[in-house]
Design a protein around this motif. Structure first.
Motif, mmCIF file in Angstrom:
data_model
loop_
_atom_site.group_PDB
_atom_site.id
_atom_site.type_symbol
_atom_site.label_atom_id
_atom_site.label_comp_id
_atom_site.label_asym_id
_atom_site.label_seq_id
_atom_site.Cartn_x
_atom_site.Cartn_y
_atom_site.Cartn_z
ATOM 1 N N LYS A 27 0.952 -1.242 -0.094
ATOM 2 C CA LYS A 27 0.056 0.091 -0.012
ATOM 3 C C LYS A 27 0.823 1.376 0.035
ATOM 4 O O LYS A 27 0.613 2.032 -0.688
ATOM 5 N N HIS A 28 2.066 1.343 0.926
ATOM 6 C CA HIS A 28 3.046 2.381 0.727
ATOM 7 C C HIS A 28 3.581 2.469 -0.634
ATOM 8 O O HIS A 28 3.865 3.693 -0.979
ATOM 9 N N LEU A 29 4.004 1.655 -1.072
ATOM 10 C CA LEU A 29 4.587 1.470 -2.483
ATOM 11 C C LEU A 29 3.750 2.033 -3.481
ATOM 12 O O LEU A 29 4.002 2.944 -4.258
ATOM 13 N N LYS A 30 2.343 1.768 -3.509
ATOM 14 C CA LYS A 30 1.333 2.503 -4.271
ATOM 15 C C LYS A 30 1.338 3.995 -4.259
ATOM 16 O O LYS A 30 1.233 4.605 -4.831
ATOM 17 N N GLU A 31 1.266 4.225 -2.704
ATOM 18 C CA GLU A 31 1.226 5.707 -2.373
ATOM 19 C C GLU A 31 2.325 6.380 -2.933
ATOM 20 O O GLU A 31 2.179 7.607 -3.603
ATOM 21 N N PHE A 32 3.455 5.820 -2.817
ATOM 22 C CA PHE A 32 4.745 6.553 -3.435
ATOM 23 C C PHE A 32 4.775 6.827 -4.954
ATOM 24 O O PHE A 32 5.102 7.569 -5.352
ATOM 25 N N ILE A 33 4.278 5.594 -5.690
ATOM 26 C CA ILE A 33 4.112 5.961 -6.904
ATOM 27 C C ILE A 33 2.993 7.037 -7.460
ATOM 28 O O ILE A 33 3.245 7.703 -8.371
ATOM 29 N N ALA A 34 1.903 7.186 -6.492
ATOM 30 C CA ALA A 34 1.251 8.141 -6.905
ATOM 31 C C ALA A 34 1.473 9.460 -6.824
ATOM 32 O O ALA A 34 1.375 10.467 -7.305
ATOM 33 N N ILE A 35 2.383 9.842 -5.580
ATOM 34 C CA ILE A 35 2.665 11.119 -5.233
ATOM 35 C C ILE A 35 3.820 11.363 -6.130
ATOM 36 O O ILE A 35 4.017 12.758 -6.618
ATOM 37 N N GLU A 36 4.695 10.409 -6.702
ATOM 38 C CA GLU A 36 5.818 10.795 -7.400
ATOM 39 C C GLU A 36 5.365 10.669 -9.043
ATOM 40 O O GLU A 36 6.241 10.972 -9.941
ATOM 41 N N GLN A 37 4.014 10.422 -9.301
ATOM 42 C CA GLN A 37 3.319 10.500 -10.517
ATOM 43 C C GLN A 37 4.523 9.608 -11.548
ATOM 44 O O GLN A 37 4.861 9.968 -12.589
ATOM 45 N N MET A 38 4.777 8.373 -11.061
ATOM 46 C CA MET A 38 5.582 7.491 -11.662
ATOM 47 C C MET A 38 4.821 6.973 -13.137
ATOM 48 O O MET A 38 3.726 6.559 -12.671
ATOM 49 N N GLU A 39 5.399 6.693 -14.151
ATOM 50 C CA GLU A 39 4.758 6.136 -15.237
ATOM 51 C C GLU A 39 4.516 4.550 -14.974
ATOM 52 O O GLU A 39 3.302 4.061 -15.483
ATOM 53 N N LEU A 40 5.390 3.793 -14.597
ATOM 54 C CA LEU A 40 4.923 2.246 -14.272
ATOM 55 C C LEU A 40 4.182 2.123 -12.856
ATOM 56 O O LEU A 40 4.579 2.981 -11.868
ATOM 57 N N ASN A 41 3.496 1.379 -12.754
ATOM 58 C CA ASN A 41 2.397 1.068 -11.610
ATOM 59 C C ASN A 41 2.486 -0.312 -11.509
ATOM 60 O O ASN A 41 1.146 -1.025 -11.330
ATOM 61 N N ILE A 42 3.514 -0.888 -11.213
ATOM 62 C CA ILE A 42 3.633 -2.546 -10.968
ATOM 63 C C ILE A 42 4.120 -2.808 -9.572
ATOM 64 O O ILE A 42 5.153 -2.330 -9.258
ATOM 65 N N THR A 43 3.063 -3.241 -8.724
ATOM 66 C CA THR A 43 3.501 -3.703 -7.379
ATOM 67 C C THR A 43 2.833 -4.898 -7.052
ATOM 68 O O THR A 43 1.946 -5.427 -7.718
ATOM 69 N N GLY A 44 3.319 -5.688 -5.737
ATOM 70 C CA GLY A 44 2.695 -6.589 -5.395
ATOM 71 C C GLY A 44 3.249 -7.220 -4.218
ATOM 72 O O GLY A 44 4.145 -6.448 -3.589
ATOM 73 N N PHE A 45 2.754 -8.444 -3.629
ATOM 74 C CA PHE A 45 3.295 -8.970 -2.713
ATOM 75 C C PHE A 45 3.348 -10.523 -2.887
ATOM 76 O O PHE A 45 2.390 -11.167 -3.752
ATOM 77 N N GLN A 46 4.073 -11.231 -2.031
ATOM 78 C CA GLN A 46 4.286 -12.765 -2.501
ATOM 79 C C GLN A 46 4.582 -13.202 -1.043
ATOM 80 O O GLN A 46 5.468 -12.982 -0.272
ATOM 81 N N HIS A 47 3.746 -14.443 -0.906
ATOM 82 C CA HIS A 47 4.111 -15.269 0.304
ATOM 83 C C HIS A 47 4.805 -16.354 0.059
ATOM 84 O O HIS A 47 4.416 -17.421 -0.935
ATOM 85 N N VAL A 48 6.138 -16.208 0.444
ATOM 86 C CA VAL A 48 6.958 -17.466 0.052
ATOM 87 C C VAL A 48 6.950 -18.591 0.968
ATOM 88 O O VAL A 48 6.932 -19.763 0.574
ATOM 89 N N SER A 49 6.544 -18.433 2.245
ATOM 90 C CA SER A 49 6.478 -19.426 3.260
ATOM 91 C C SER A 49 5.595 -18.642 4.482
ATOM 92 O O SER A 49 5.460 -17.697 4.488
#
Length: 81
Positions: A27-49
């Motif tokens: 969620k914080h990464l998405k906020e950063f992308i919006a604030i910085e008006q970044m062109e790429l908007n690819i984020t995610g999370f993964q549960h490894v174990s």
């Protein structure tokens, strides 16, 4: 969009709260992308174990140094879409 390689910045979280922490960090990464008006908007999370999860965002390679220094990811790799 530029023709630079794309880099996947990764934050690792470990322990019993890793799953929730990784999901919240995205969620914080998405906020950063919006604030910085970044062109790429690819984020995610993964549960490894049960005790290891990660959050990630994908950036253009030419942005790597400045974003790395600002957000301090634990590691990075070339993004394979």
């Amino acid at each position: 969009m530029s023709t630079n390689r794309k880099i996947k910045l990764i934050w690792d979280f470990r322990g019993i709260a890793a799953r929730n922490t990784a999901e919240h960090h995205e969620k914080h990464l998405k906020e950063f992308i919006a604030i910085e008006q970044m062109e790429l908007n690819i984020t995610g999370f993964q549960h490894v174990s049960e005790m290891h999860s990660l959050a990630f965002m994908v950036i253009e390679e030419d942005q790597m140094i400045s974003i790395r220094d600002t957000l301090k990811p634990h590691r990075a790799e070339v993004y394979q879409s």
